[in-house]
Write a protein that holds these residues in place. Structure first.
Motif, PDB file in Angstrom:
ATOM      1  N   GLU A 124       7.027  -7.136  -2.526  1.00  0.00           N
ATOM      2  CA  GLU A 124       7.877  -7.650  -1.442  1.00  0.00           C
ATOM      3  C   GLU A 124       8.238  -9.112  -1.698  1.00  0.00           C
ATOM      4  O   GLU A 124       9.394  -9.520  -1.530  1.00  0.00           O
ATOM      5  CB  GLU A 124       7.129  -7.523  -0.115  1.00  0.00           C
ATOM      6  CG  GLU A 124       7.876  -8.079   1.081  1.00  0.00           C
ATOM      7  CD  GLU A 124       7.014  -8.125   2.332  1.00  0.00           C
ATOM      8  OE1 GLU A 124       7.142  -9.102   3.100  1.00  0.00           O
ATOM      9  OE2 GLU A 124       6.190  -7.197   2.541  1.00  0.00           O
ATOM     10  N   ALA A 125       7.250  -9.890  -2.144  1.00  0.00           N
ATOM     11  CA  ALA A 125       7.484 -11.306  -2.412  1.00  0.00           C
ATOM     12  C   ALA A 125       8.479 -11.500  -3.545  1.00  0.00           C
ATOM     13  O   ALA A 125       9.385 -12.341  -3.469  1.00  0.00           O
ATOM     14  CB  ALA A 125       6.158 -11.986  -2.759  1.00  0.00           C
ATOM     15  N   GLU A 126       8.328 -10.703  -4.603  1.00  0.00           N
ATOM     16  CA  GLU A 126       9.230 -10.834  -5.751  1.00  0.00           C
ATOM     17  C   GLU A 126      10.663 -10.479  -5.390  1.00  0.00           C
ATOM     18  O   GLU A 126      11.611 -11.091  -5.885  1.00  0.00           O
ATOM     19  CB  GLU A 126       8.714  -9.969  -6.899  1.00  0.00           C
ATOM     20  CG  GLU A 126       7.431 -10.547  -7.519  1.00  0.00           C
ATOM     21  CD  GLU A 126       6.789  -9.617  -8.534  1.00  0.00           C
ATOM     22  OE1 GLU A 126       7.169  -8.413  -8.566  1.00  0.00           O
ATOM     23  OE2 GLU A 126       5.900 -10.082  -9.293  1.00  0.00           O
ATOM     24  N   GLU A 135      14.074 -17.331   2.544  1.00  0.00           N
ATOM     25  CA  GLU A 135      13.571 -16.261   1.665  1.00  0.00           C
ATOM     26  C   GLU A 135      12.404 -16.752   0.814  1.00  0.00           C
ATOM     27  O   GLU A 135      11.411 -16.042   0.621  1.00  0.00           O
ATOM     28  CB  GLU A 135      14.725 -15.725   0.805  1.00  0.00           C
ATOM     29  CG  GLU A 135      15.672 -14.844   1.629  1.00  0.00           C
ATOM     30  CD  GLU A 135      17.117 -14.853   1.131  1.00  0.00           C
ATOM     31  OE1 GLU A 135      17.411 -15.561   0.139  1.00  0.00           O
ATOM     32  OE2 GLU A 135      17.951 -14.169   1.743  1.00  0.00           O
ATOM     33  N   TYR A 136      12.510 -17.988   0.308  1.00  0.00           N
ATOM     34  CA  TYR A 136      11.393 -18.555  -0.456  1.00  0.00           C
ATOM     35  C   TYR A 136      10.146 -18.694   0.435  1.00  0.00           C
ATOM     36  O   TYR A 136       9.018 -18.426   0.003  1.00  0.00           O
ATOM     37  CB  TYR A 136      11.763 -19.933  -1.012  1.00  0.00           C
ATOM     38  CG  TYR A 136      12.555 -19.911  -2.295  1.00  0.00           C
ATOM     39  CD1 TYR A 136      12.205 -19.056  -3.352  1.00  0.00           C
ATOM     40  CD2 TYR A 136      13.645 -20.782  -2.493  1.00  0.00           C
ATOM     41  CE1 TYR A 136      12.927 -19.060  -4.549  1.00  0.00           C
ATOM     42  CE2 TYR A 136      14.361 -20.789  -3.683  1.00  0.00           C
ATOM     43  CZ  TYR A 136      14.006 -19.924  -4.702  1.00  0.00           C
ATOM     44  OH  TYR A 136      14.717 -19.937  -5.879  1.00  0.00           O
ATOM     45  N   SER A 137      10.365 -19.126   1.661  1.00  0.00           N
ATOM     46  CA  SER A 137       9.241 -19.303   2.590  1.00  0.00           C
ATOM     47  C   SER A 137       8.549 -17.971   2.893  1.00  0.00           C
ATOM     48  O   SER A 137       7.311 -17.881   2.906  1.00  0.00           O
ATOM     49  CB  SER A 137       9.733 -19.950   3.892  1.00  0.00           C
ATOM     50  OG  SER A 137       8.674 -20.142   4.787  1.00  0.00           O
ATOM     51  N   LYS A 138       9.358 -16.928   3.113  1.00  0.00           N
ATOM     52  CA  LYS A 138       8.796 -15.590   3.364  1.00  0.00           C
ATOM     53  C   LYS A 138       8.066 -15.072   2.126  1.00  0.00           C
ATOM     54  O   LYS A 138       7.005 -14.436   2.234  1.00  0.00           O
ATOM     55  CB  LYS A 138       9.901 -14.618   3.764  1.00  0.00           C
ATOM     56  CG  LYS A 138      10.470 -14.871   5.160  1.00  0.00           C
ATOM     57  CD  LYS A 138      11.643 -13.935   5.448  1.00  0.00           C
ATOM     58  CE  LYS A 138      12.266 -14.234   6.787  1.00  0.00           C
ATOM     59  NZ  LYS A 138      13.471 -13.399   7.045  1.00  0.00           N
ATOM     60  N   ALA A 166       6.592 -16.924  -0.116  1.00  0.00           N
ATOM     61  CA  ALA A 166       5.341 -17.685  -0.196  1.00  0.00           C
ATOM     62  C   ALA A 166       4.281 -17.099   0.730  1.00  0.00           C
ATOM     63  O   ALA A 166       3.111 -16.974   0.352  1.00  0.00           O
ATOM     64  CB  ALA A 166       5.601 -19.151   0.165  1.00  0.00           C
ATOM     65  N   THR A 167       4.704 -16.695   1.920  1.00  0.00           N
ATOM     66  CA  THR A 167       3.769 -16.077   2.877  1.00  0.00           C
ATOM     67  C   THR A 167       3.233 -14.760   2.325  1.00  0.00           C
ATOM     68  O   THR A 167       2.034 -14.470   2.425  1.00  0.00           O
ATOM     69  CB  THR A 167       4.458 -15.854   4.234  1.00  0.00           C
ATOM     70  OG1 THR A 167       4.904 -17.122   4.752  1.00  0.00           O
ATOM     71  CG2 THR A 167       3.518 -15.203   5.225  1.00  0.00           C
ATOM     72  N   SER A 169      -1.137  -2.955   0.790  1.00  0.00           N
ATOM     73  CA  SER A 169      -1.920  -3.382  -0.364  1.00  0.00           C
ATOM     74  C   SER A 169      -1.362  -4.679  -0.948  1.00  0.00           C
ATOM     75  O   SER A 169      -0.204  -5.038  -0.726  1.00  0.00           O
ATOM     76  CB  SER A 169      -1.905  -2.296  -1.436  1.00  0.00           C
ATOM     77  OG  SER A 169      -0.616  -2.173  -1.995  1.00  0.00           O
ATOM     78  N   ALA A 170      -2.205  -5.349  -1.740  1.00  0.00           N
ATOM     79  CA  ALA A 170      -1.789  -6.597  -2.375  1.00  0.00           C
ATOM     80  C   ALA A 170      -0.603  -6.373  -3.297  1.00  0.00           C
ATOM     81  O   ALA A 170       0.325  -7.190  -3.354  1.00  0.00           O
ATOM     82  CB  ALA A 170      -2.969  -7.187  -3.146  1.00  0.00           C
ATOM     83  N   ALA A 171      -0.612  -5.228  -4.006  1.00  0.00           N
ATOM     84  CA  ALA A 171       0.488  -4.932  -4.942  1.00  0.00           C
ATOM     85  C   ALA A 171       1.819  -4.812  -4.197  1.00  0.00           C
ATOM     86  O   ALA A 171       2.854  -5.292  -4.677  1.00  0.00           O
ATOM     87  CB  ALA A 171       0.189  -3.645  -5.704  1.00  0.00           C
TER      88      ALA A 171
END
Length: 300
Positions: free
Chosen positions: A9-11, A38-41, A43-44, A2-4
């Motif tokens: 995961e991004a945070e 980590e920033y690149s991942k 962002a993805t 899910s988007a959440a």
């Protein structure tokens, strides 16, 4: 997922990146390499979650870290990701800034092919809605790839430059672009391709209203043409010379012209026909009208 969950995961990846950048008594230098990854991942992950603004923010942070680490190639890759984000958000006018930065970094890394490829991909994204921007990308790609003497790749981009100029009806520039394209094909001895371009050049010169230059192009390059092309061009040029609109129209509608690249096929349909026959017909019609009027007056 899910988007959440992707946002969570991004945070977490952002927190890890920030931790990698922190220094302490035992860690004097930030770990730019880990932080950048980590920033690149992150962002993805944000992009997958459709949070495009945050995705762009963390791609830019990744770029900053890669630059601090002098990882020019990876920084350029991140700029390419921002180009895709501009497409996702329908902000195509932003693409030029970011693809040019990507191109510059690829060149700094010593990868002209990657630089030209980035410009090519950006041009494909923008060609339909912003052909003039796409034109600049292809022209830049030629300059970049020629540094590496990649003639074959340059001819591909050069072909796209010529066709976009025709589409934009910038015929003077298109004629010059086609001649440059022919010169590149000469260097690879691709004479069959030159023959097709002779047809294109004749069409462009006729579209410019310059049948003299069209004939000159045929005389100079016609030896590269196939028999069918020679026959058609000879008849077409004779039709313009003799102001035979009907014959010119028939030649412009021949199958091999109709099956050229779409820009040239459309161009052939829009070339102004010679007016001699039409003017002669109008004169005859007017004379007929005048005769009838005289006859009518005589009856009265």
């Amino acid at each position: 997922m899910s988007a959440a969950k992707k946002v969570a995961e991004a945070e977490e990846l952002v927190r890890q990146a920030e931790k990698s950048l922190k220094t302490s008594l035992l860690k004097w230098v930030p770990d730019y390499d880990s932080a950048a990854d980590e920033y690149s991942k992150a962002a993805t992950a944000f992009r997958i979650a459709k949070n495009f603004d945050k995705s762009k923010v963390y791609q830019l942070k990744a770029i900053e870290c890669y630059k601090n680490n002098k990882s020019w190639f990876h920084a350029a890759k991140c700029y390419e990701q921002i180009v895709l984000l501009s497409k996702d958000t329908d902000k195509l006018l932003e693409i030029e800034e970011y693809v040019n930065k990507a191109c510059s970094l690829y060149q700094q890394h010593g990868s002209p092919e990657a630089a030209a490829s980035a410009l090519d991909k950006a041009a494909k994204l923008t060609e339909q809605k912003h052909p003039e921007m796409a034109l600049r990308f292809y022209q830049h790609a030629i300059e970049v790839i020629m540094i590496d003497d990649s003639i074959r790749q340059a001819t591909e981009y050069s072909s796209k430059v010529s066709r976009i100029l025709v589409k934009l009806r910038r015929y003077d520039e298109a004629a010059k672009a086609i001649l440059k394209e022919m010169d590149l094909y000469q260097q690879t001895e691709s004479y069959g391709q030159i023959g097709r371009l002779v047809v294109a050049l004749v069409l462009v010169q006729l579209a410019r209203g310059d049948s003299v230059e069209a004939e000159k192009a045929f005389k100079e390059w016609g030896s590269c043409c196939e028999p069918e092309e020679v026959s058609t061009l000879q008849t077409l040029l004779n039709a313009f010379d003799e102001e035979d609109a009907e014959m010119a129209s028939r030649m412009l509608a021949t199958p091999f012209i109709r099956h050229m690249d779409v820009e040239y096929a459309i161009l052939a349909k829009n070339i102004p026909l010679p007016e001699g026959m039409q003017l002669e017909k109008k004169s005859e019609d007017n004379a007929g009208i005048a005769t009838n009027e005289d006859e009518d007056e005589g009856i009265c």
